[in-house]
Design a protein around this motif. Structure first.
Motif, mmCIF file in Angstrom:
data_model
loop_
_atom_site.group_PDB
_atom_site.id
_atom_site.type_symbol
_atom_site.label_atom_id
_atom_site.label_comp_id
_atom_site.label_asym_id
_atom_site.label_seq_id
_atom_site.Cartn_x
_atom_site.Cartn_y
_atom_site.Cartn_z
ATOM 1 N N MET A 54 0.823 -1.206 0.000
ATOM 2 C CA MET A 54 0.000 0.000 0.000
ATOM 3 C C MET A 54 0.862 1.263 0.000
ATOM 4 N N LYS A 55 2.148 1.092 -0.245
ATOM 5 C CA LYS A 55 3.064 2.240 -0.288
ATOM 6 C C LYS A 55 3.094 2.823 -1.696
ATOM 7 N N SER A 56 4.147 3.583 -1.985
ATOM 8 C CA SER A 56 4.270 4.350 -3.211
ATOM 9 C C SER A 56 4.027 3.537 -4.474
ATOM 10 N N ASP A 57 3.004 3.942 -5.241
ATOM 11 C CA ASP A 57 2.761 3.294 -6.527
ATOM 12 C C ASP A 57 3.965 3.445 -7.439
ATOM 13 N N SER A 58 4.550 4.648 -7.455
ATOM 14 C CA SER A 58 5.688 4.884 -8.341
ATOM 15 C C SER A 58 6.916 4.106 -7.886
ATOM 16 N N GLY A 59 7.100 3.972 -6.579
ATOM 17 C CA GLY A 59 8.248 3.242 -6.061
ATOM 18 C C GLY A 59 8.196 1.762 -6.372
ATOM 19 N N ASN A 60 6.993 1.215 -6.377
ATOM 20 C CA ASN A 60 6.829 -0.219 -6.636
ATOM 21 C C ASN A 60 6.656 -0.549 -8.118
ATOM 22 N N PHE A 61 6.403 0.474 -8.936
ATOM 23 C CA PHE A 61 5.895 0.243 -10.291
ATOM 24 C C PHE A 61 6.786 -0.672 -11.119
ATOM 25 N N VAL A 62 8.068 -0.343 -11.252
ATOM 26 C CA VAL A 62 8.944 -1.091 -12.157
ATOM 27 C C VAL A 62 9.051 -2.551 -11.731
ATOM 28 N N ALA A 63 9.320 -2.777 -10.449
ATOM 29 C CA ALA A 63 9.466 -4.148 -9.958
ATOM 30 C C ALA A 63 8.148 -4.905 -10.027
ATOM 31 N N LEU A 64 7.051 -4.248 -9.686
ATOM 32 C CA LEU A 64 5.737 -4.909 -9.727
ATOM 33 C C LEU A 64 5.395 -5.329 -11.150
ATOM 34 N N GLY B 160 -9.372 -21.837 -11.690
ATOM 35 C CA GLY B 160 -9.713 -22.874 -10.724
ATOM 36 C C GLY B 160 -9.956 -22.309 -9.341
ATOM 37 N N GLY B 161 -9.134 -21.368 -8.937
ATOM 38 C CA GLY B 161 -9.292 -20.747 -7.633
ATOM 39 C C GLY B 161 -8.044 -19.961 -7.258
ATOM 40 N N ILE B 162 -8.216 -19.044 -6.324
ATOM 41 C CA ILE B 162 -7.108 -18.223 -5.825
ATOM 42 C C ILE B 162 -7.139 -18.274 -4.306
ATOM 43 N N VAL B 163 -6.002 -18.576 -3.724
ATOM 44 C CA VAL B 163 -5.875 -18.641 -2.269
ATOM 45 C C VAL B 163 -4.858 -17.604 -1.840
ATOM 46 N N ALA B 164 -5.314 -16.602 -1.110
ATOM 47 C CA ALA B 164 -4.447 -15.522 -0.651
ATOM 48 C C ALA B 164 -4.341 -15.591 0.872
ATOM 49 N N PHE B 165 -3.250 -16.158 1.331
ATOM 50 C CA PHE B 165 -2.984 -16.192 2.765
ATOM 51 C C PHE B 165 -2.337 -14.863 3.157
ATOM 52 N N THR B 166 -3.145 -13.963 3.717
ATOM 53 C CA THR B 166 -2.719 -12.631 4.158
ATOM 54 C C THR B 166 -2.297 -11.769 2.975
ATOM 55 N N GLY B 167 -3.280 -11.193 2.291
ATOM 56 C CA GLY B 167 -2.969 -10.323 1.165
ATOM 57 C C GLY B 167 -4.166 -9.522 0.702
ATOM 58 N N GLY B 168 -3.893 -8.542 -0.144
ATOM 59 C CA GLY B 168 -4.933 -7.723 -0.749
ATOM 60 C C GLY B 168 -4.413 -7.179 -2.071
ATOM 61 N N LEU B 169 -5.271 -6.486 -2.802
ATOM 62 C CA LEU B 169 -4.858 -5.867 -4.052
ATOM 63 C C LEU B 169 -3.842 -4.767 -3.779
ATOM 64 N N VAL B 170 -2.948 -4.548 -4.742
ATOM 65 C CA VAL B 170 -1.789 -3.674 -4.550
ATOM 66 C C VAL B 170 -2.107 -2.243 -4.954
ATOM 67 N N GLY B 171 -1.602 -1.280 -4.171
ATOM 68 C CA GLY B 171 -1.721 0.127 -4.543
ATOM 69 C C GLY B 171 -1.959 1.031 -3.348
ATOM 70 N N GLU B 172 -1.556 2.291 -3.475
ATOM 71 C CA GLU B 172 -1.819 3.256 -2.409
ATOM 72 C C GLU B 172 -3.326 3.356 -2.164
ATOM 73 N N LYS B 173 -4.076 3.397 -3.263
ATOM 74 C CA LYS B 173 -5.531 3.322 -3.222
ATOM 75 C C LYS B 173 -5.957 2.336 -4.305
#
Length: 203
Positions: free
Chosen positions: A61-71, A119-132
């Motif tokens: 949930m931190k900087s979108d620009s900071g994570n952008f290239v690696a993400l 088939g399915g998605i299992v997210a153990f402790t997670g959410g969609l990425v982004g500041e908002k």
């Protein structure tokens, strides 16, 4: 498939495949050990390895620009693996994603950007990425794909409110989302989560 650790059936012999995505500071081998607790007897099991053991540098949930290239690079890595699974003859509705922490976030983010019947998605402790959350980042229709998100109700890294916001957006995209928040502070995968997933997704 570079930087992918494999277990279970060979892709060309499997009708179902699961992609396991590790968390920050972890490895493909470490998340692969989780497969022993899941009902994956007839699956091709694939675990990609992140460069430097991290899929993106900052909190989800931190900087979108900071994570952008690696993400973006990490999403392309998952896309390449997903494409390889499909080329080997596994149908999208028989492809599953499982991730923990940063890997859970990446699993949800990739799936939501490419929503289709999975088939399915299992997210153990997670959410969609982004500041908002930005609905415009996502497209497609999950067509009832089951998605499980489990976490502490007060996880230090993944706030419960972002989990709920993510679940709401995924439901709007046609997913069948189950959220289970546990009354403990632990950043972990619980036995109760494993049991639920085995009873409802890996059946």
């Amino acid at each position: 498939m570079p930087n992918v650790v494999k277990k279970g059936l060979a892709l060309d012999q499997a009708q179902k495949a699961v992609i396991l995505i590790h968390g920050r500071g972890a490895t493909a081998d470490s998340i692969l050990s989780l497969s022993s607790y899941l009902n994956l007897t007839d699956y091709a099991i694939l675990a990609p390895q992140a460069n430097g053991n991290s899929w993106y540098p900052f909190g989800f949930m931190k900087s979108d620009s900071g994570n952008f290239v690696a993400l973006e690079s990490s999403l392309k890595q998952i896309q390449s693996l997903f494409d390889e699974v499909l080329r080997e003859g596994v149908a999208p509705e028989n492809v599953f994603f499982v991730g923990f922490s940063q890997g859970a976030c990446l699993s949800l983010e990739f799936a939501a950007r490419n929503a289709q019947k999975l088939g399915g998605i299992v997210a153990f402790t997670g959410g969609l990425v982004g500041e908002k959350l930005k609905a415009g980042n996502y497209s497609g229709d999950f067509q009832g794909t089951p998605i499980f998100i489990g976490s502490s109700d007060r996880d230090f890294h993944v706030p419960a409110i972002r989990i709920q916001e993510s679940a709401d957006l995924l439901r709007q995209m046609g997913a069948d989302v189950t959220v289970k928040l546990f009354e403990d502070p632990d950043h972990t995968i619980r036995e109760e989560e494993i049991e639920w997933v085995n009873q409802h997704i890996f059946v």
